[in-house]
Design an enzyme around this catalytic site. Structure first.
Site, PDB file in Angstrom:
ATOM      1  N   CYS A   2       0.819  -1.123  -0.063  1.00  0.00           N
ATOM      2  CA  CYS A   2      -0.095  -0.069   0.162  1.00  0.00           C
ATOM      3  C   CYS A   2       0.816   1.309   0.126  1.00  0.00           C
ATOM      4  CB  CYS A   2      -0.920   0.023   1.206  1.00  0.00           C
ATOM      5  SG  CYS A   2      -1.928  -1.431   1.282  1.00  0.00           S
ATOM      6  N   ARG A  27       5.685  -0.162  -5.902  1.00  0.00           N
ATOM      7  CA  ARG A  27       5.493  -0.947  -4.726  1.00  0.00           C
ATOM      8  C   ARG A  27       4.833  -2.020  -4.691  1.00  0.00           C
ATOM      9  NH1 ARG A  27       6.960   2.086  -0.022  1.00  0.00           N
ATOM     10  NH2 ARG A  27       5.050   1.028   1.173  1.00  0.00           N
ATOM     11  N   TRP A  75      -2.784  -2.872  -1.495  1.00  0.00           N
ATOM     12  CA  TRP A  75      -2.206  -4.276  -1.638  1.00  0.00           C
ATOM     13  C   TRP A  75      -3.023  -5.171  -0.867  1.00  0.00           C
ATOM     14  CZ3 TRP A  75       1.031  -7.857   1.022  1.00  0.00           C
ATOM     15  CH2 TRP A  75       1.593  -8.768   0.063  1.00  0.00           C
ATOM     16  N   ASN A 101      -2.142   2.406   5.566  1.00  0.00           N
ATOM     17  CA  ASN A 101      -1.482   1.085   5.257  1.00  0.00           C
ATOM     18  C   ASN A 101      -1.205   0.501   6.620  1.00  0.00           C
ATOM     19  OD1 ASN A 101      -0.898   2.311   3.086  1.00  0.00           O
ATOM     20  ND2 ASN A 101       1.140   3.054   3.215  1.00  0.00           N
ATOM     21  N   GLY A 102      -1.098  -1.116   6.639  1.00  0.00           N
ATOM     22  CA  GLY A 102      -1.255  -1.552   7.788  1.00  0.00           C
ATOM     23  C   GLY A 102      -2.199  -2.518   8.060  1.00  0.00           C
ATOM     24  N   GLU A 482      19.332 -17.564  -4.794  1.00  0.00           N
ATOM     25  CA  GLU A 482      18.952 -16.579  -5.345  1.00  0.00           C
ATOM     26  C   GLU A 482      18.468 -16.465  -6.849  1.00  0.00           C
ATOM     27  OE1 GLU A 482      18.091 -13.830  -3.954  1.00  0.00           O
ATOM     28  OE2 GLU A 482      18.341 -12.293  -5.547  1.00  0.00           O
ATOM     29  N   LYS A 486      14.808 -15.363  -8.167  1.00  0.00           N
ATOM     30  CA  LYS A 486      14.843 -14.588  -9.040  1.00  0.00           C
ATOM     31  C   LYS A 486      13.844 -14.896 -10.359  1.00  0.00           C
ATOM     32  CE  LYS A 486      15.695 -11.479  -7.839  1.00  0.00           C
ATOM     33  NZ  LYS A 486      16.074 -11.350  -6.364  1.00  0.00           N
ATOM     34  N   GLU A 489      10.323 -15.480  -9.235  1.00  0.00           N
ATOM     35  CA  GLU A 489       9.564 -14.147  -8.902  1.00  0.00           C
ATOM     36  C   GLU A 489       9.160 -13.545 -10.168  1.00  0.00           C
ATOM     37  OE1 GLU A 489      11.315 -11.579  -5.073  1.00  0.00           O
ATOM     38  OE2 GLU A 489      13.016 -12.091  -6.848  1.00  0.00           O
ATOM     39  N   HIS A 505      20.657 -36.450  -3.748  1.00  0.00           N
ATOM     40  CA  HIS A 505      19.621 -37.085  -2.718  1.00  0.00           C
ATOM     41  C   HIS A 505      18.326 -36.809  -2.889  1.00  0.00           C
ATOM     42  CE1 HIS A 505      23.121 -38.324  -0.262  1.00  0.00           C
ATOM     43  NE2 HIS A 505      23.574 -37.099  -0.453  1.00  0.00           N
ATOM     44  N   LYS A 604       7.043  -4.887  -3.184  1.00  0.00           N
ATOM     45  CA  LYS A 604       8.656  -4.600  -2.957  1.00  0.00           C
ATOM     46  C   LYS A 604       8.857  -4.666  -1.395  1.00  0.00           C
ATOM     47  CE  LYS A 604      12.405  -3.011  -4.250  1.00  0.00           C
ATOM     48  NZ  LYS A 604      13.406  -4.124  -4.640  1.00  0.00           N
TER      49      LYS A 604
HETATM   50  C1  G6P Z   1       9.738  -8.878  -0.358  1.00  0.00           C
HETATM   51  C2  G6P Z   1      10.512  -8.458  -1.847  1.00  0.00           C
HETATM   52  C3  G6P Z   1      11.742  -9.358  -2.043  1.00  0.00           C
HETATM   53  C4  G6P Z   1      12.766  -8.975  -0.809  1.00  0.00           C
HETATM   54  C5  G6P Z   1      12.004  -9.311   0.365  1.00  0.00           C
HETATM   55  C6  G6P Z   1      12.696  -8.650   1.712  1.00  0.00           C
HETATM   56  O1  G6P Z   1       9.421 -10.166  -0.504  1.00  0.00           O
HETATM   57  O2  G6P Z   1       9.777  -8.921  -2.996  1.00  0.00           O
HETATM   58  O3  G6P Z   1      12.456  -8.936  -3.083  1.00  0.00           O
HETATM   59  O4  G6P Z   1      14.020  -9.707  -0.958  1.00  0.00           O
HETATM   60  O5  G6P Z   1      10.721  -8.604   0.653  1.00  0.00           O
HETATM   61  O6  G6P Z   1      12.739  -7.295   1.530  1.00  0.00           O
HETATM   62  P1  G6P Z   1      13.655  -6.276   2.477  1.00  0.00           P
HETATM   63  O7  G6P Z   1      13.084  -4.938   1.989  1.00  0.00           O
HETATM   64  O8  G6P Z   1      13.611  -6.472   3.899  1.00  0.00           O
HETATM   65  O9  G6P Z   1      15.156  -6.456   1.782  1.00  0.00           O
END
Ligand code: G6P
Length: 609
Positions: A2, A27, A75, A101-102, A482, A486, A489, A505, A604
């Protein structure tokens, strides 16, 4: 996640608010809305499901006027994303509008109580209770009513409220969800994120938890929930707007990938003392003696930041010889961790606002640990609440999938390792060797980026795959995680990261000609071992993409695609090996025609649990 924007001034508020919302699009959101005061008895509100463009259409079709307004991108947390659940929310008589927000945790009890008192609810959101609580408490003054309402609320909020019964004013309040006031000339803004207002002002006041701000054309004031005034300083934002824009790239993510030579340089600048092989980190706020006494570390984070934490653990254990445990923040906060006064809790977060990470940090603090934040967003909650910190200085990261923050995190962890290790038993010459290798990294990343066309060709080959396996060992096992994250995502392709030797395994059962396997195999101490794993894949008809660092006869005839990276020290390889993986997932997602910067269901900054 949000986003909130508010405006009080002499200009037409609607276009300013919508422009502000657009800056918050990165965001992640599913609906948007705007409310204005135009001197009439009712608040004028327009909402739309979907993109801000839909809201613009709604406002175009039925214009709203006025110079005081609030706006929101939602959101969904309570109730599905639709026009009705979009913010702002009203009281029964449409005289009050609230954006939030929240999460209001006790909303169902409050809602029940308000319904018994005769209030009519129109949405399924937790937020709407705020509008009705304020309505109940209203006695001529909006801030008093907001404070009365907030005293009944449990949970987190960043809110902005306006009312036709107390016009020309926005009341904003914060608990657990970021909020700031922008100070212009004869005009003031409220925003959850500085990006929303940067085109209008660089002067901001960050609200802290438990604070309430009243903003009118005459100025602003801040108090606590008991109406006691709080003095606040103005901060100046140094980020440029064009830093926030795409800068000629098709997507923010690609721009951010290509920024990495610069961003990791920024993380190191003025900190790495090459000749002496150590790092000067000004924000640690820790005495030499305290630093000496630290005998264990907890690294806690979420998502990509957690992956960088795993790399930090390996570096710190190997060189600083301090026991480190890296844990998901969401897990850490709900168990009974062993923490003592000699524990340093390193909290890693790009946004500095991730709810689980923040809660984990508070938990560690509560148990007596010293906390250290590795955060990108200056002035974010984690950065303000930690005992000391290292800013990543990577600039705003807009693409939802984190890229440049990750490499800056690993660099910051390397700097932290040097600080600790050199105070313990690392020699100056070993420190110097690491520092000298770090200095070369920006140029080496640049070299990899110049090879982007090769990676794009590989992406073309594999864009229709439905599964991927990423394998790495040692320092590159977290990179395998990672790389897989990626891809998941942004391309929605199922991908798993595994320590290469673990393949036998279980995952080996999945290998056939339809399963691309990405090996992260630079020439390091486990290279030979990985070659055997590559052979195992080849023997089962799997197709391999191998990231490696030099001509290697052992790989001849064994691999389908090779991505070459420059050589560095073992502990620094992740900063290089992750770059082709970021590009590979980017190109695959772009070729699949997906919304790279705002992948479905992701946000984000995840400020809810
Ligand atoms: C969300 C984002 C990720 C990020 C994670 C942690 O899930 O989509 O890309 O790695 O939050 O976010 P931060 O801002 O705490 O690194």
């Amino acid at each position: 996640m949000c986003g909130i924007v508010g405006y009080v001034g002499s200009k037409a508020a609607a276009p300013l608010l919508i422009a502000g919302l657009k800056r918050l699009e990165y965001r992640g959101y599913d609906s948007a809305g705007v409310s204005l005061l135009n001197g009439g008895a009712q608040v004028q509100t327009r909402k739309a499901k979907g993109k801000i463009a839909m809201l613009e259409e709604a406002v175009g079709g039925s214009p709203v006027t006025g110079t005081t307004g609030i706006a929101h991108t939602r959101w969904a947390t309570h109730g599905p994303p639709n026009e009705c659940n979009a913010h702002p929310h009203h009281d029964c008589t449409d005289e009050i509008a609230v954006v939030h927000n929240g999460i209001i945790e006790n909303y169902s009890t409050l809602r029940k109580r308000l319904i018994e008192k005769g209030h009519t609810f129109r949405s399924e959101t937790d937020t709407e209770v705020l509008a009705h609580l304020i309505e109940e408490a209203f006695d001529g003054n909006l801030e008093d009513a907001v404070m009365d309402a907030l005293r009944l609320v449990e949970g987190t909020y960043g809110i902005a409220v306006l009312s036709t019964r107390d016009p020309g004013k926005i009341v904003a309040a914060r608990k657990g969800s970021p909020l700031l006031i922008g100070v212009g000339e004869g005009e003031y803004f409220v925003a959850s994120d500085v990006a929303a207002i940067l085109q209008y002002t660089r002067e901001v006041i960050y609200l802290d938890d438990g604070e309430v701000a009243v903003v009118t054309t005459d100025g602003y004031s801040v108090c606590d929930l008991k109406a006691r005034p709080v003095g606040k300083g103005i901060s100046r934002i140094e980020w440029d707007l064009d830093q926030i824009e795409k800068g000629g790239y098709d997507h923010f993510m690609l721009k951010e990938i290509f920024e990495q030579p610069q961003t990791i340089e920024n993380t190191m600048r003025g900190r790495l003392v090459v000749e002496e092989g150590y790092a000067k980190l000004g924000g640690l706020n820790i005495t030499r003696e305290e630093l000496q006494n630290i005998d264990n570390m907890i690294i806690t984070a979420c998502g990509t930041s957690w992956h960088s934490g795993l790399i930090g653990e390996l570096m710190i254990e190997e060189y600083a010889r301090i026991r480190v445990e890296t844990e998901y923040a969401s897990e850490f906060r709900y168990r009974n961790p062993i923490v003592d006064p000699n524990t340093l809790c390193v909290v890693i977060s790009q946004s500095g606002e991730t709810a689980d990470t923040l809660a984990a940090m508070r938990e560690a603090k509560e148990r007596g640990a010293r906390t250290l934040g590795l955060v990108n967003v200056v002035g974010s909650t984690i950065a303000r609440e930690d005992d000391g910190g290292v800013y990543l200085l990577a600039g705003p990261e807009i693409g939802v999938a984190s890229t440049k923050a990750f490499t800056s995190q690993v660099v910051a962890l390397a700097l932290l390792m040097l600080t600790f290790a050199r105070r313990r038993d690392m020699s100056a010459s070993r420190g110097r060797e690491i520092a000298q290798a770090m200095v070369k990294l920006p140029e080496q990343i640049q070299e990899i980026l110049e090879d982007a066309p090769t990676i794009e060709i590989i992406a073309e080959q594999f864009k229709d795959a439905t599964n991927f396996l990423y394998l790495g060992r040692g320092y590159n096992f977290p990179v395998a995680l990672e790389g897989a994250l990626k891809l998941k995502e942004i391309s929605y392709i199922h991908a798993e990261g595994y320590p290469a030797a673990e393949m036998k395994h279980g995952p080996i059962a999945l290998i056939d000609e339809n399963m691309p396997v990405v090996f992260i195999a630079p020439h390091d101490s486990v290279f030979e071992k990985i070659v055997s794993n590559i052979q195992e894949v080849k023997a089962r008809g799997g197709r391999s993409i191998v990231i490696t660092s030099r001509d290697e006869p052992a790989l001849e005839g064994l691999i389908d695609f090779e991505i070459r990276i420059p050589e560095t020290l073992e502990m620094l390889y992740p900063i290089l090996t992750v770059i082709p993986l970021q590009l590979l997932s980017y190109y695959i997602a772009a070729k699949r025609g997906l919304d790279v910067d705002q992948p479905r269901n992701l946000a984000k900054s995840v400020t809810v649990e």
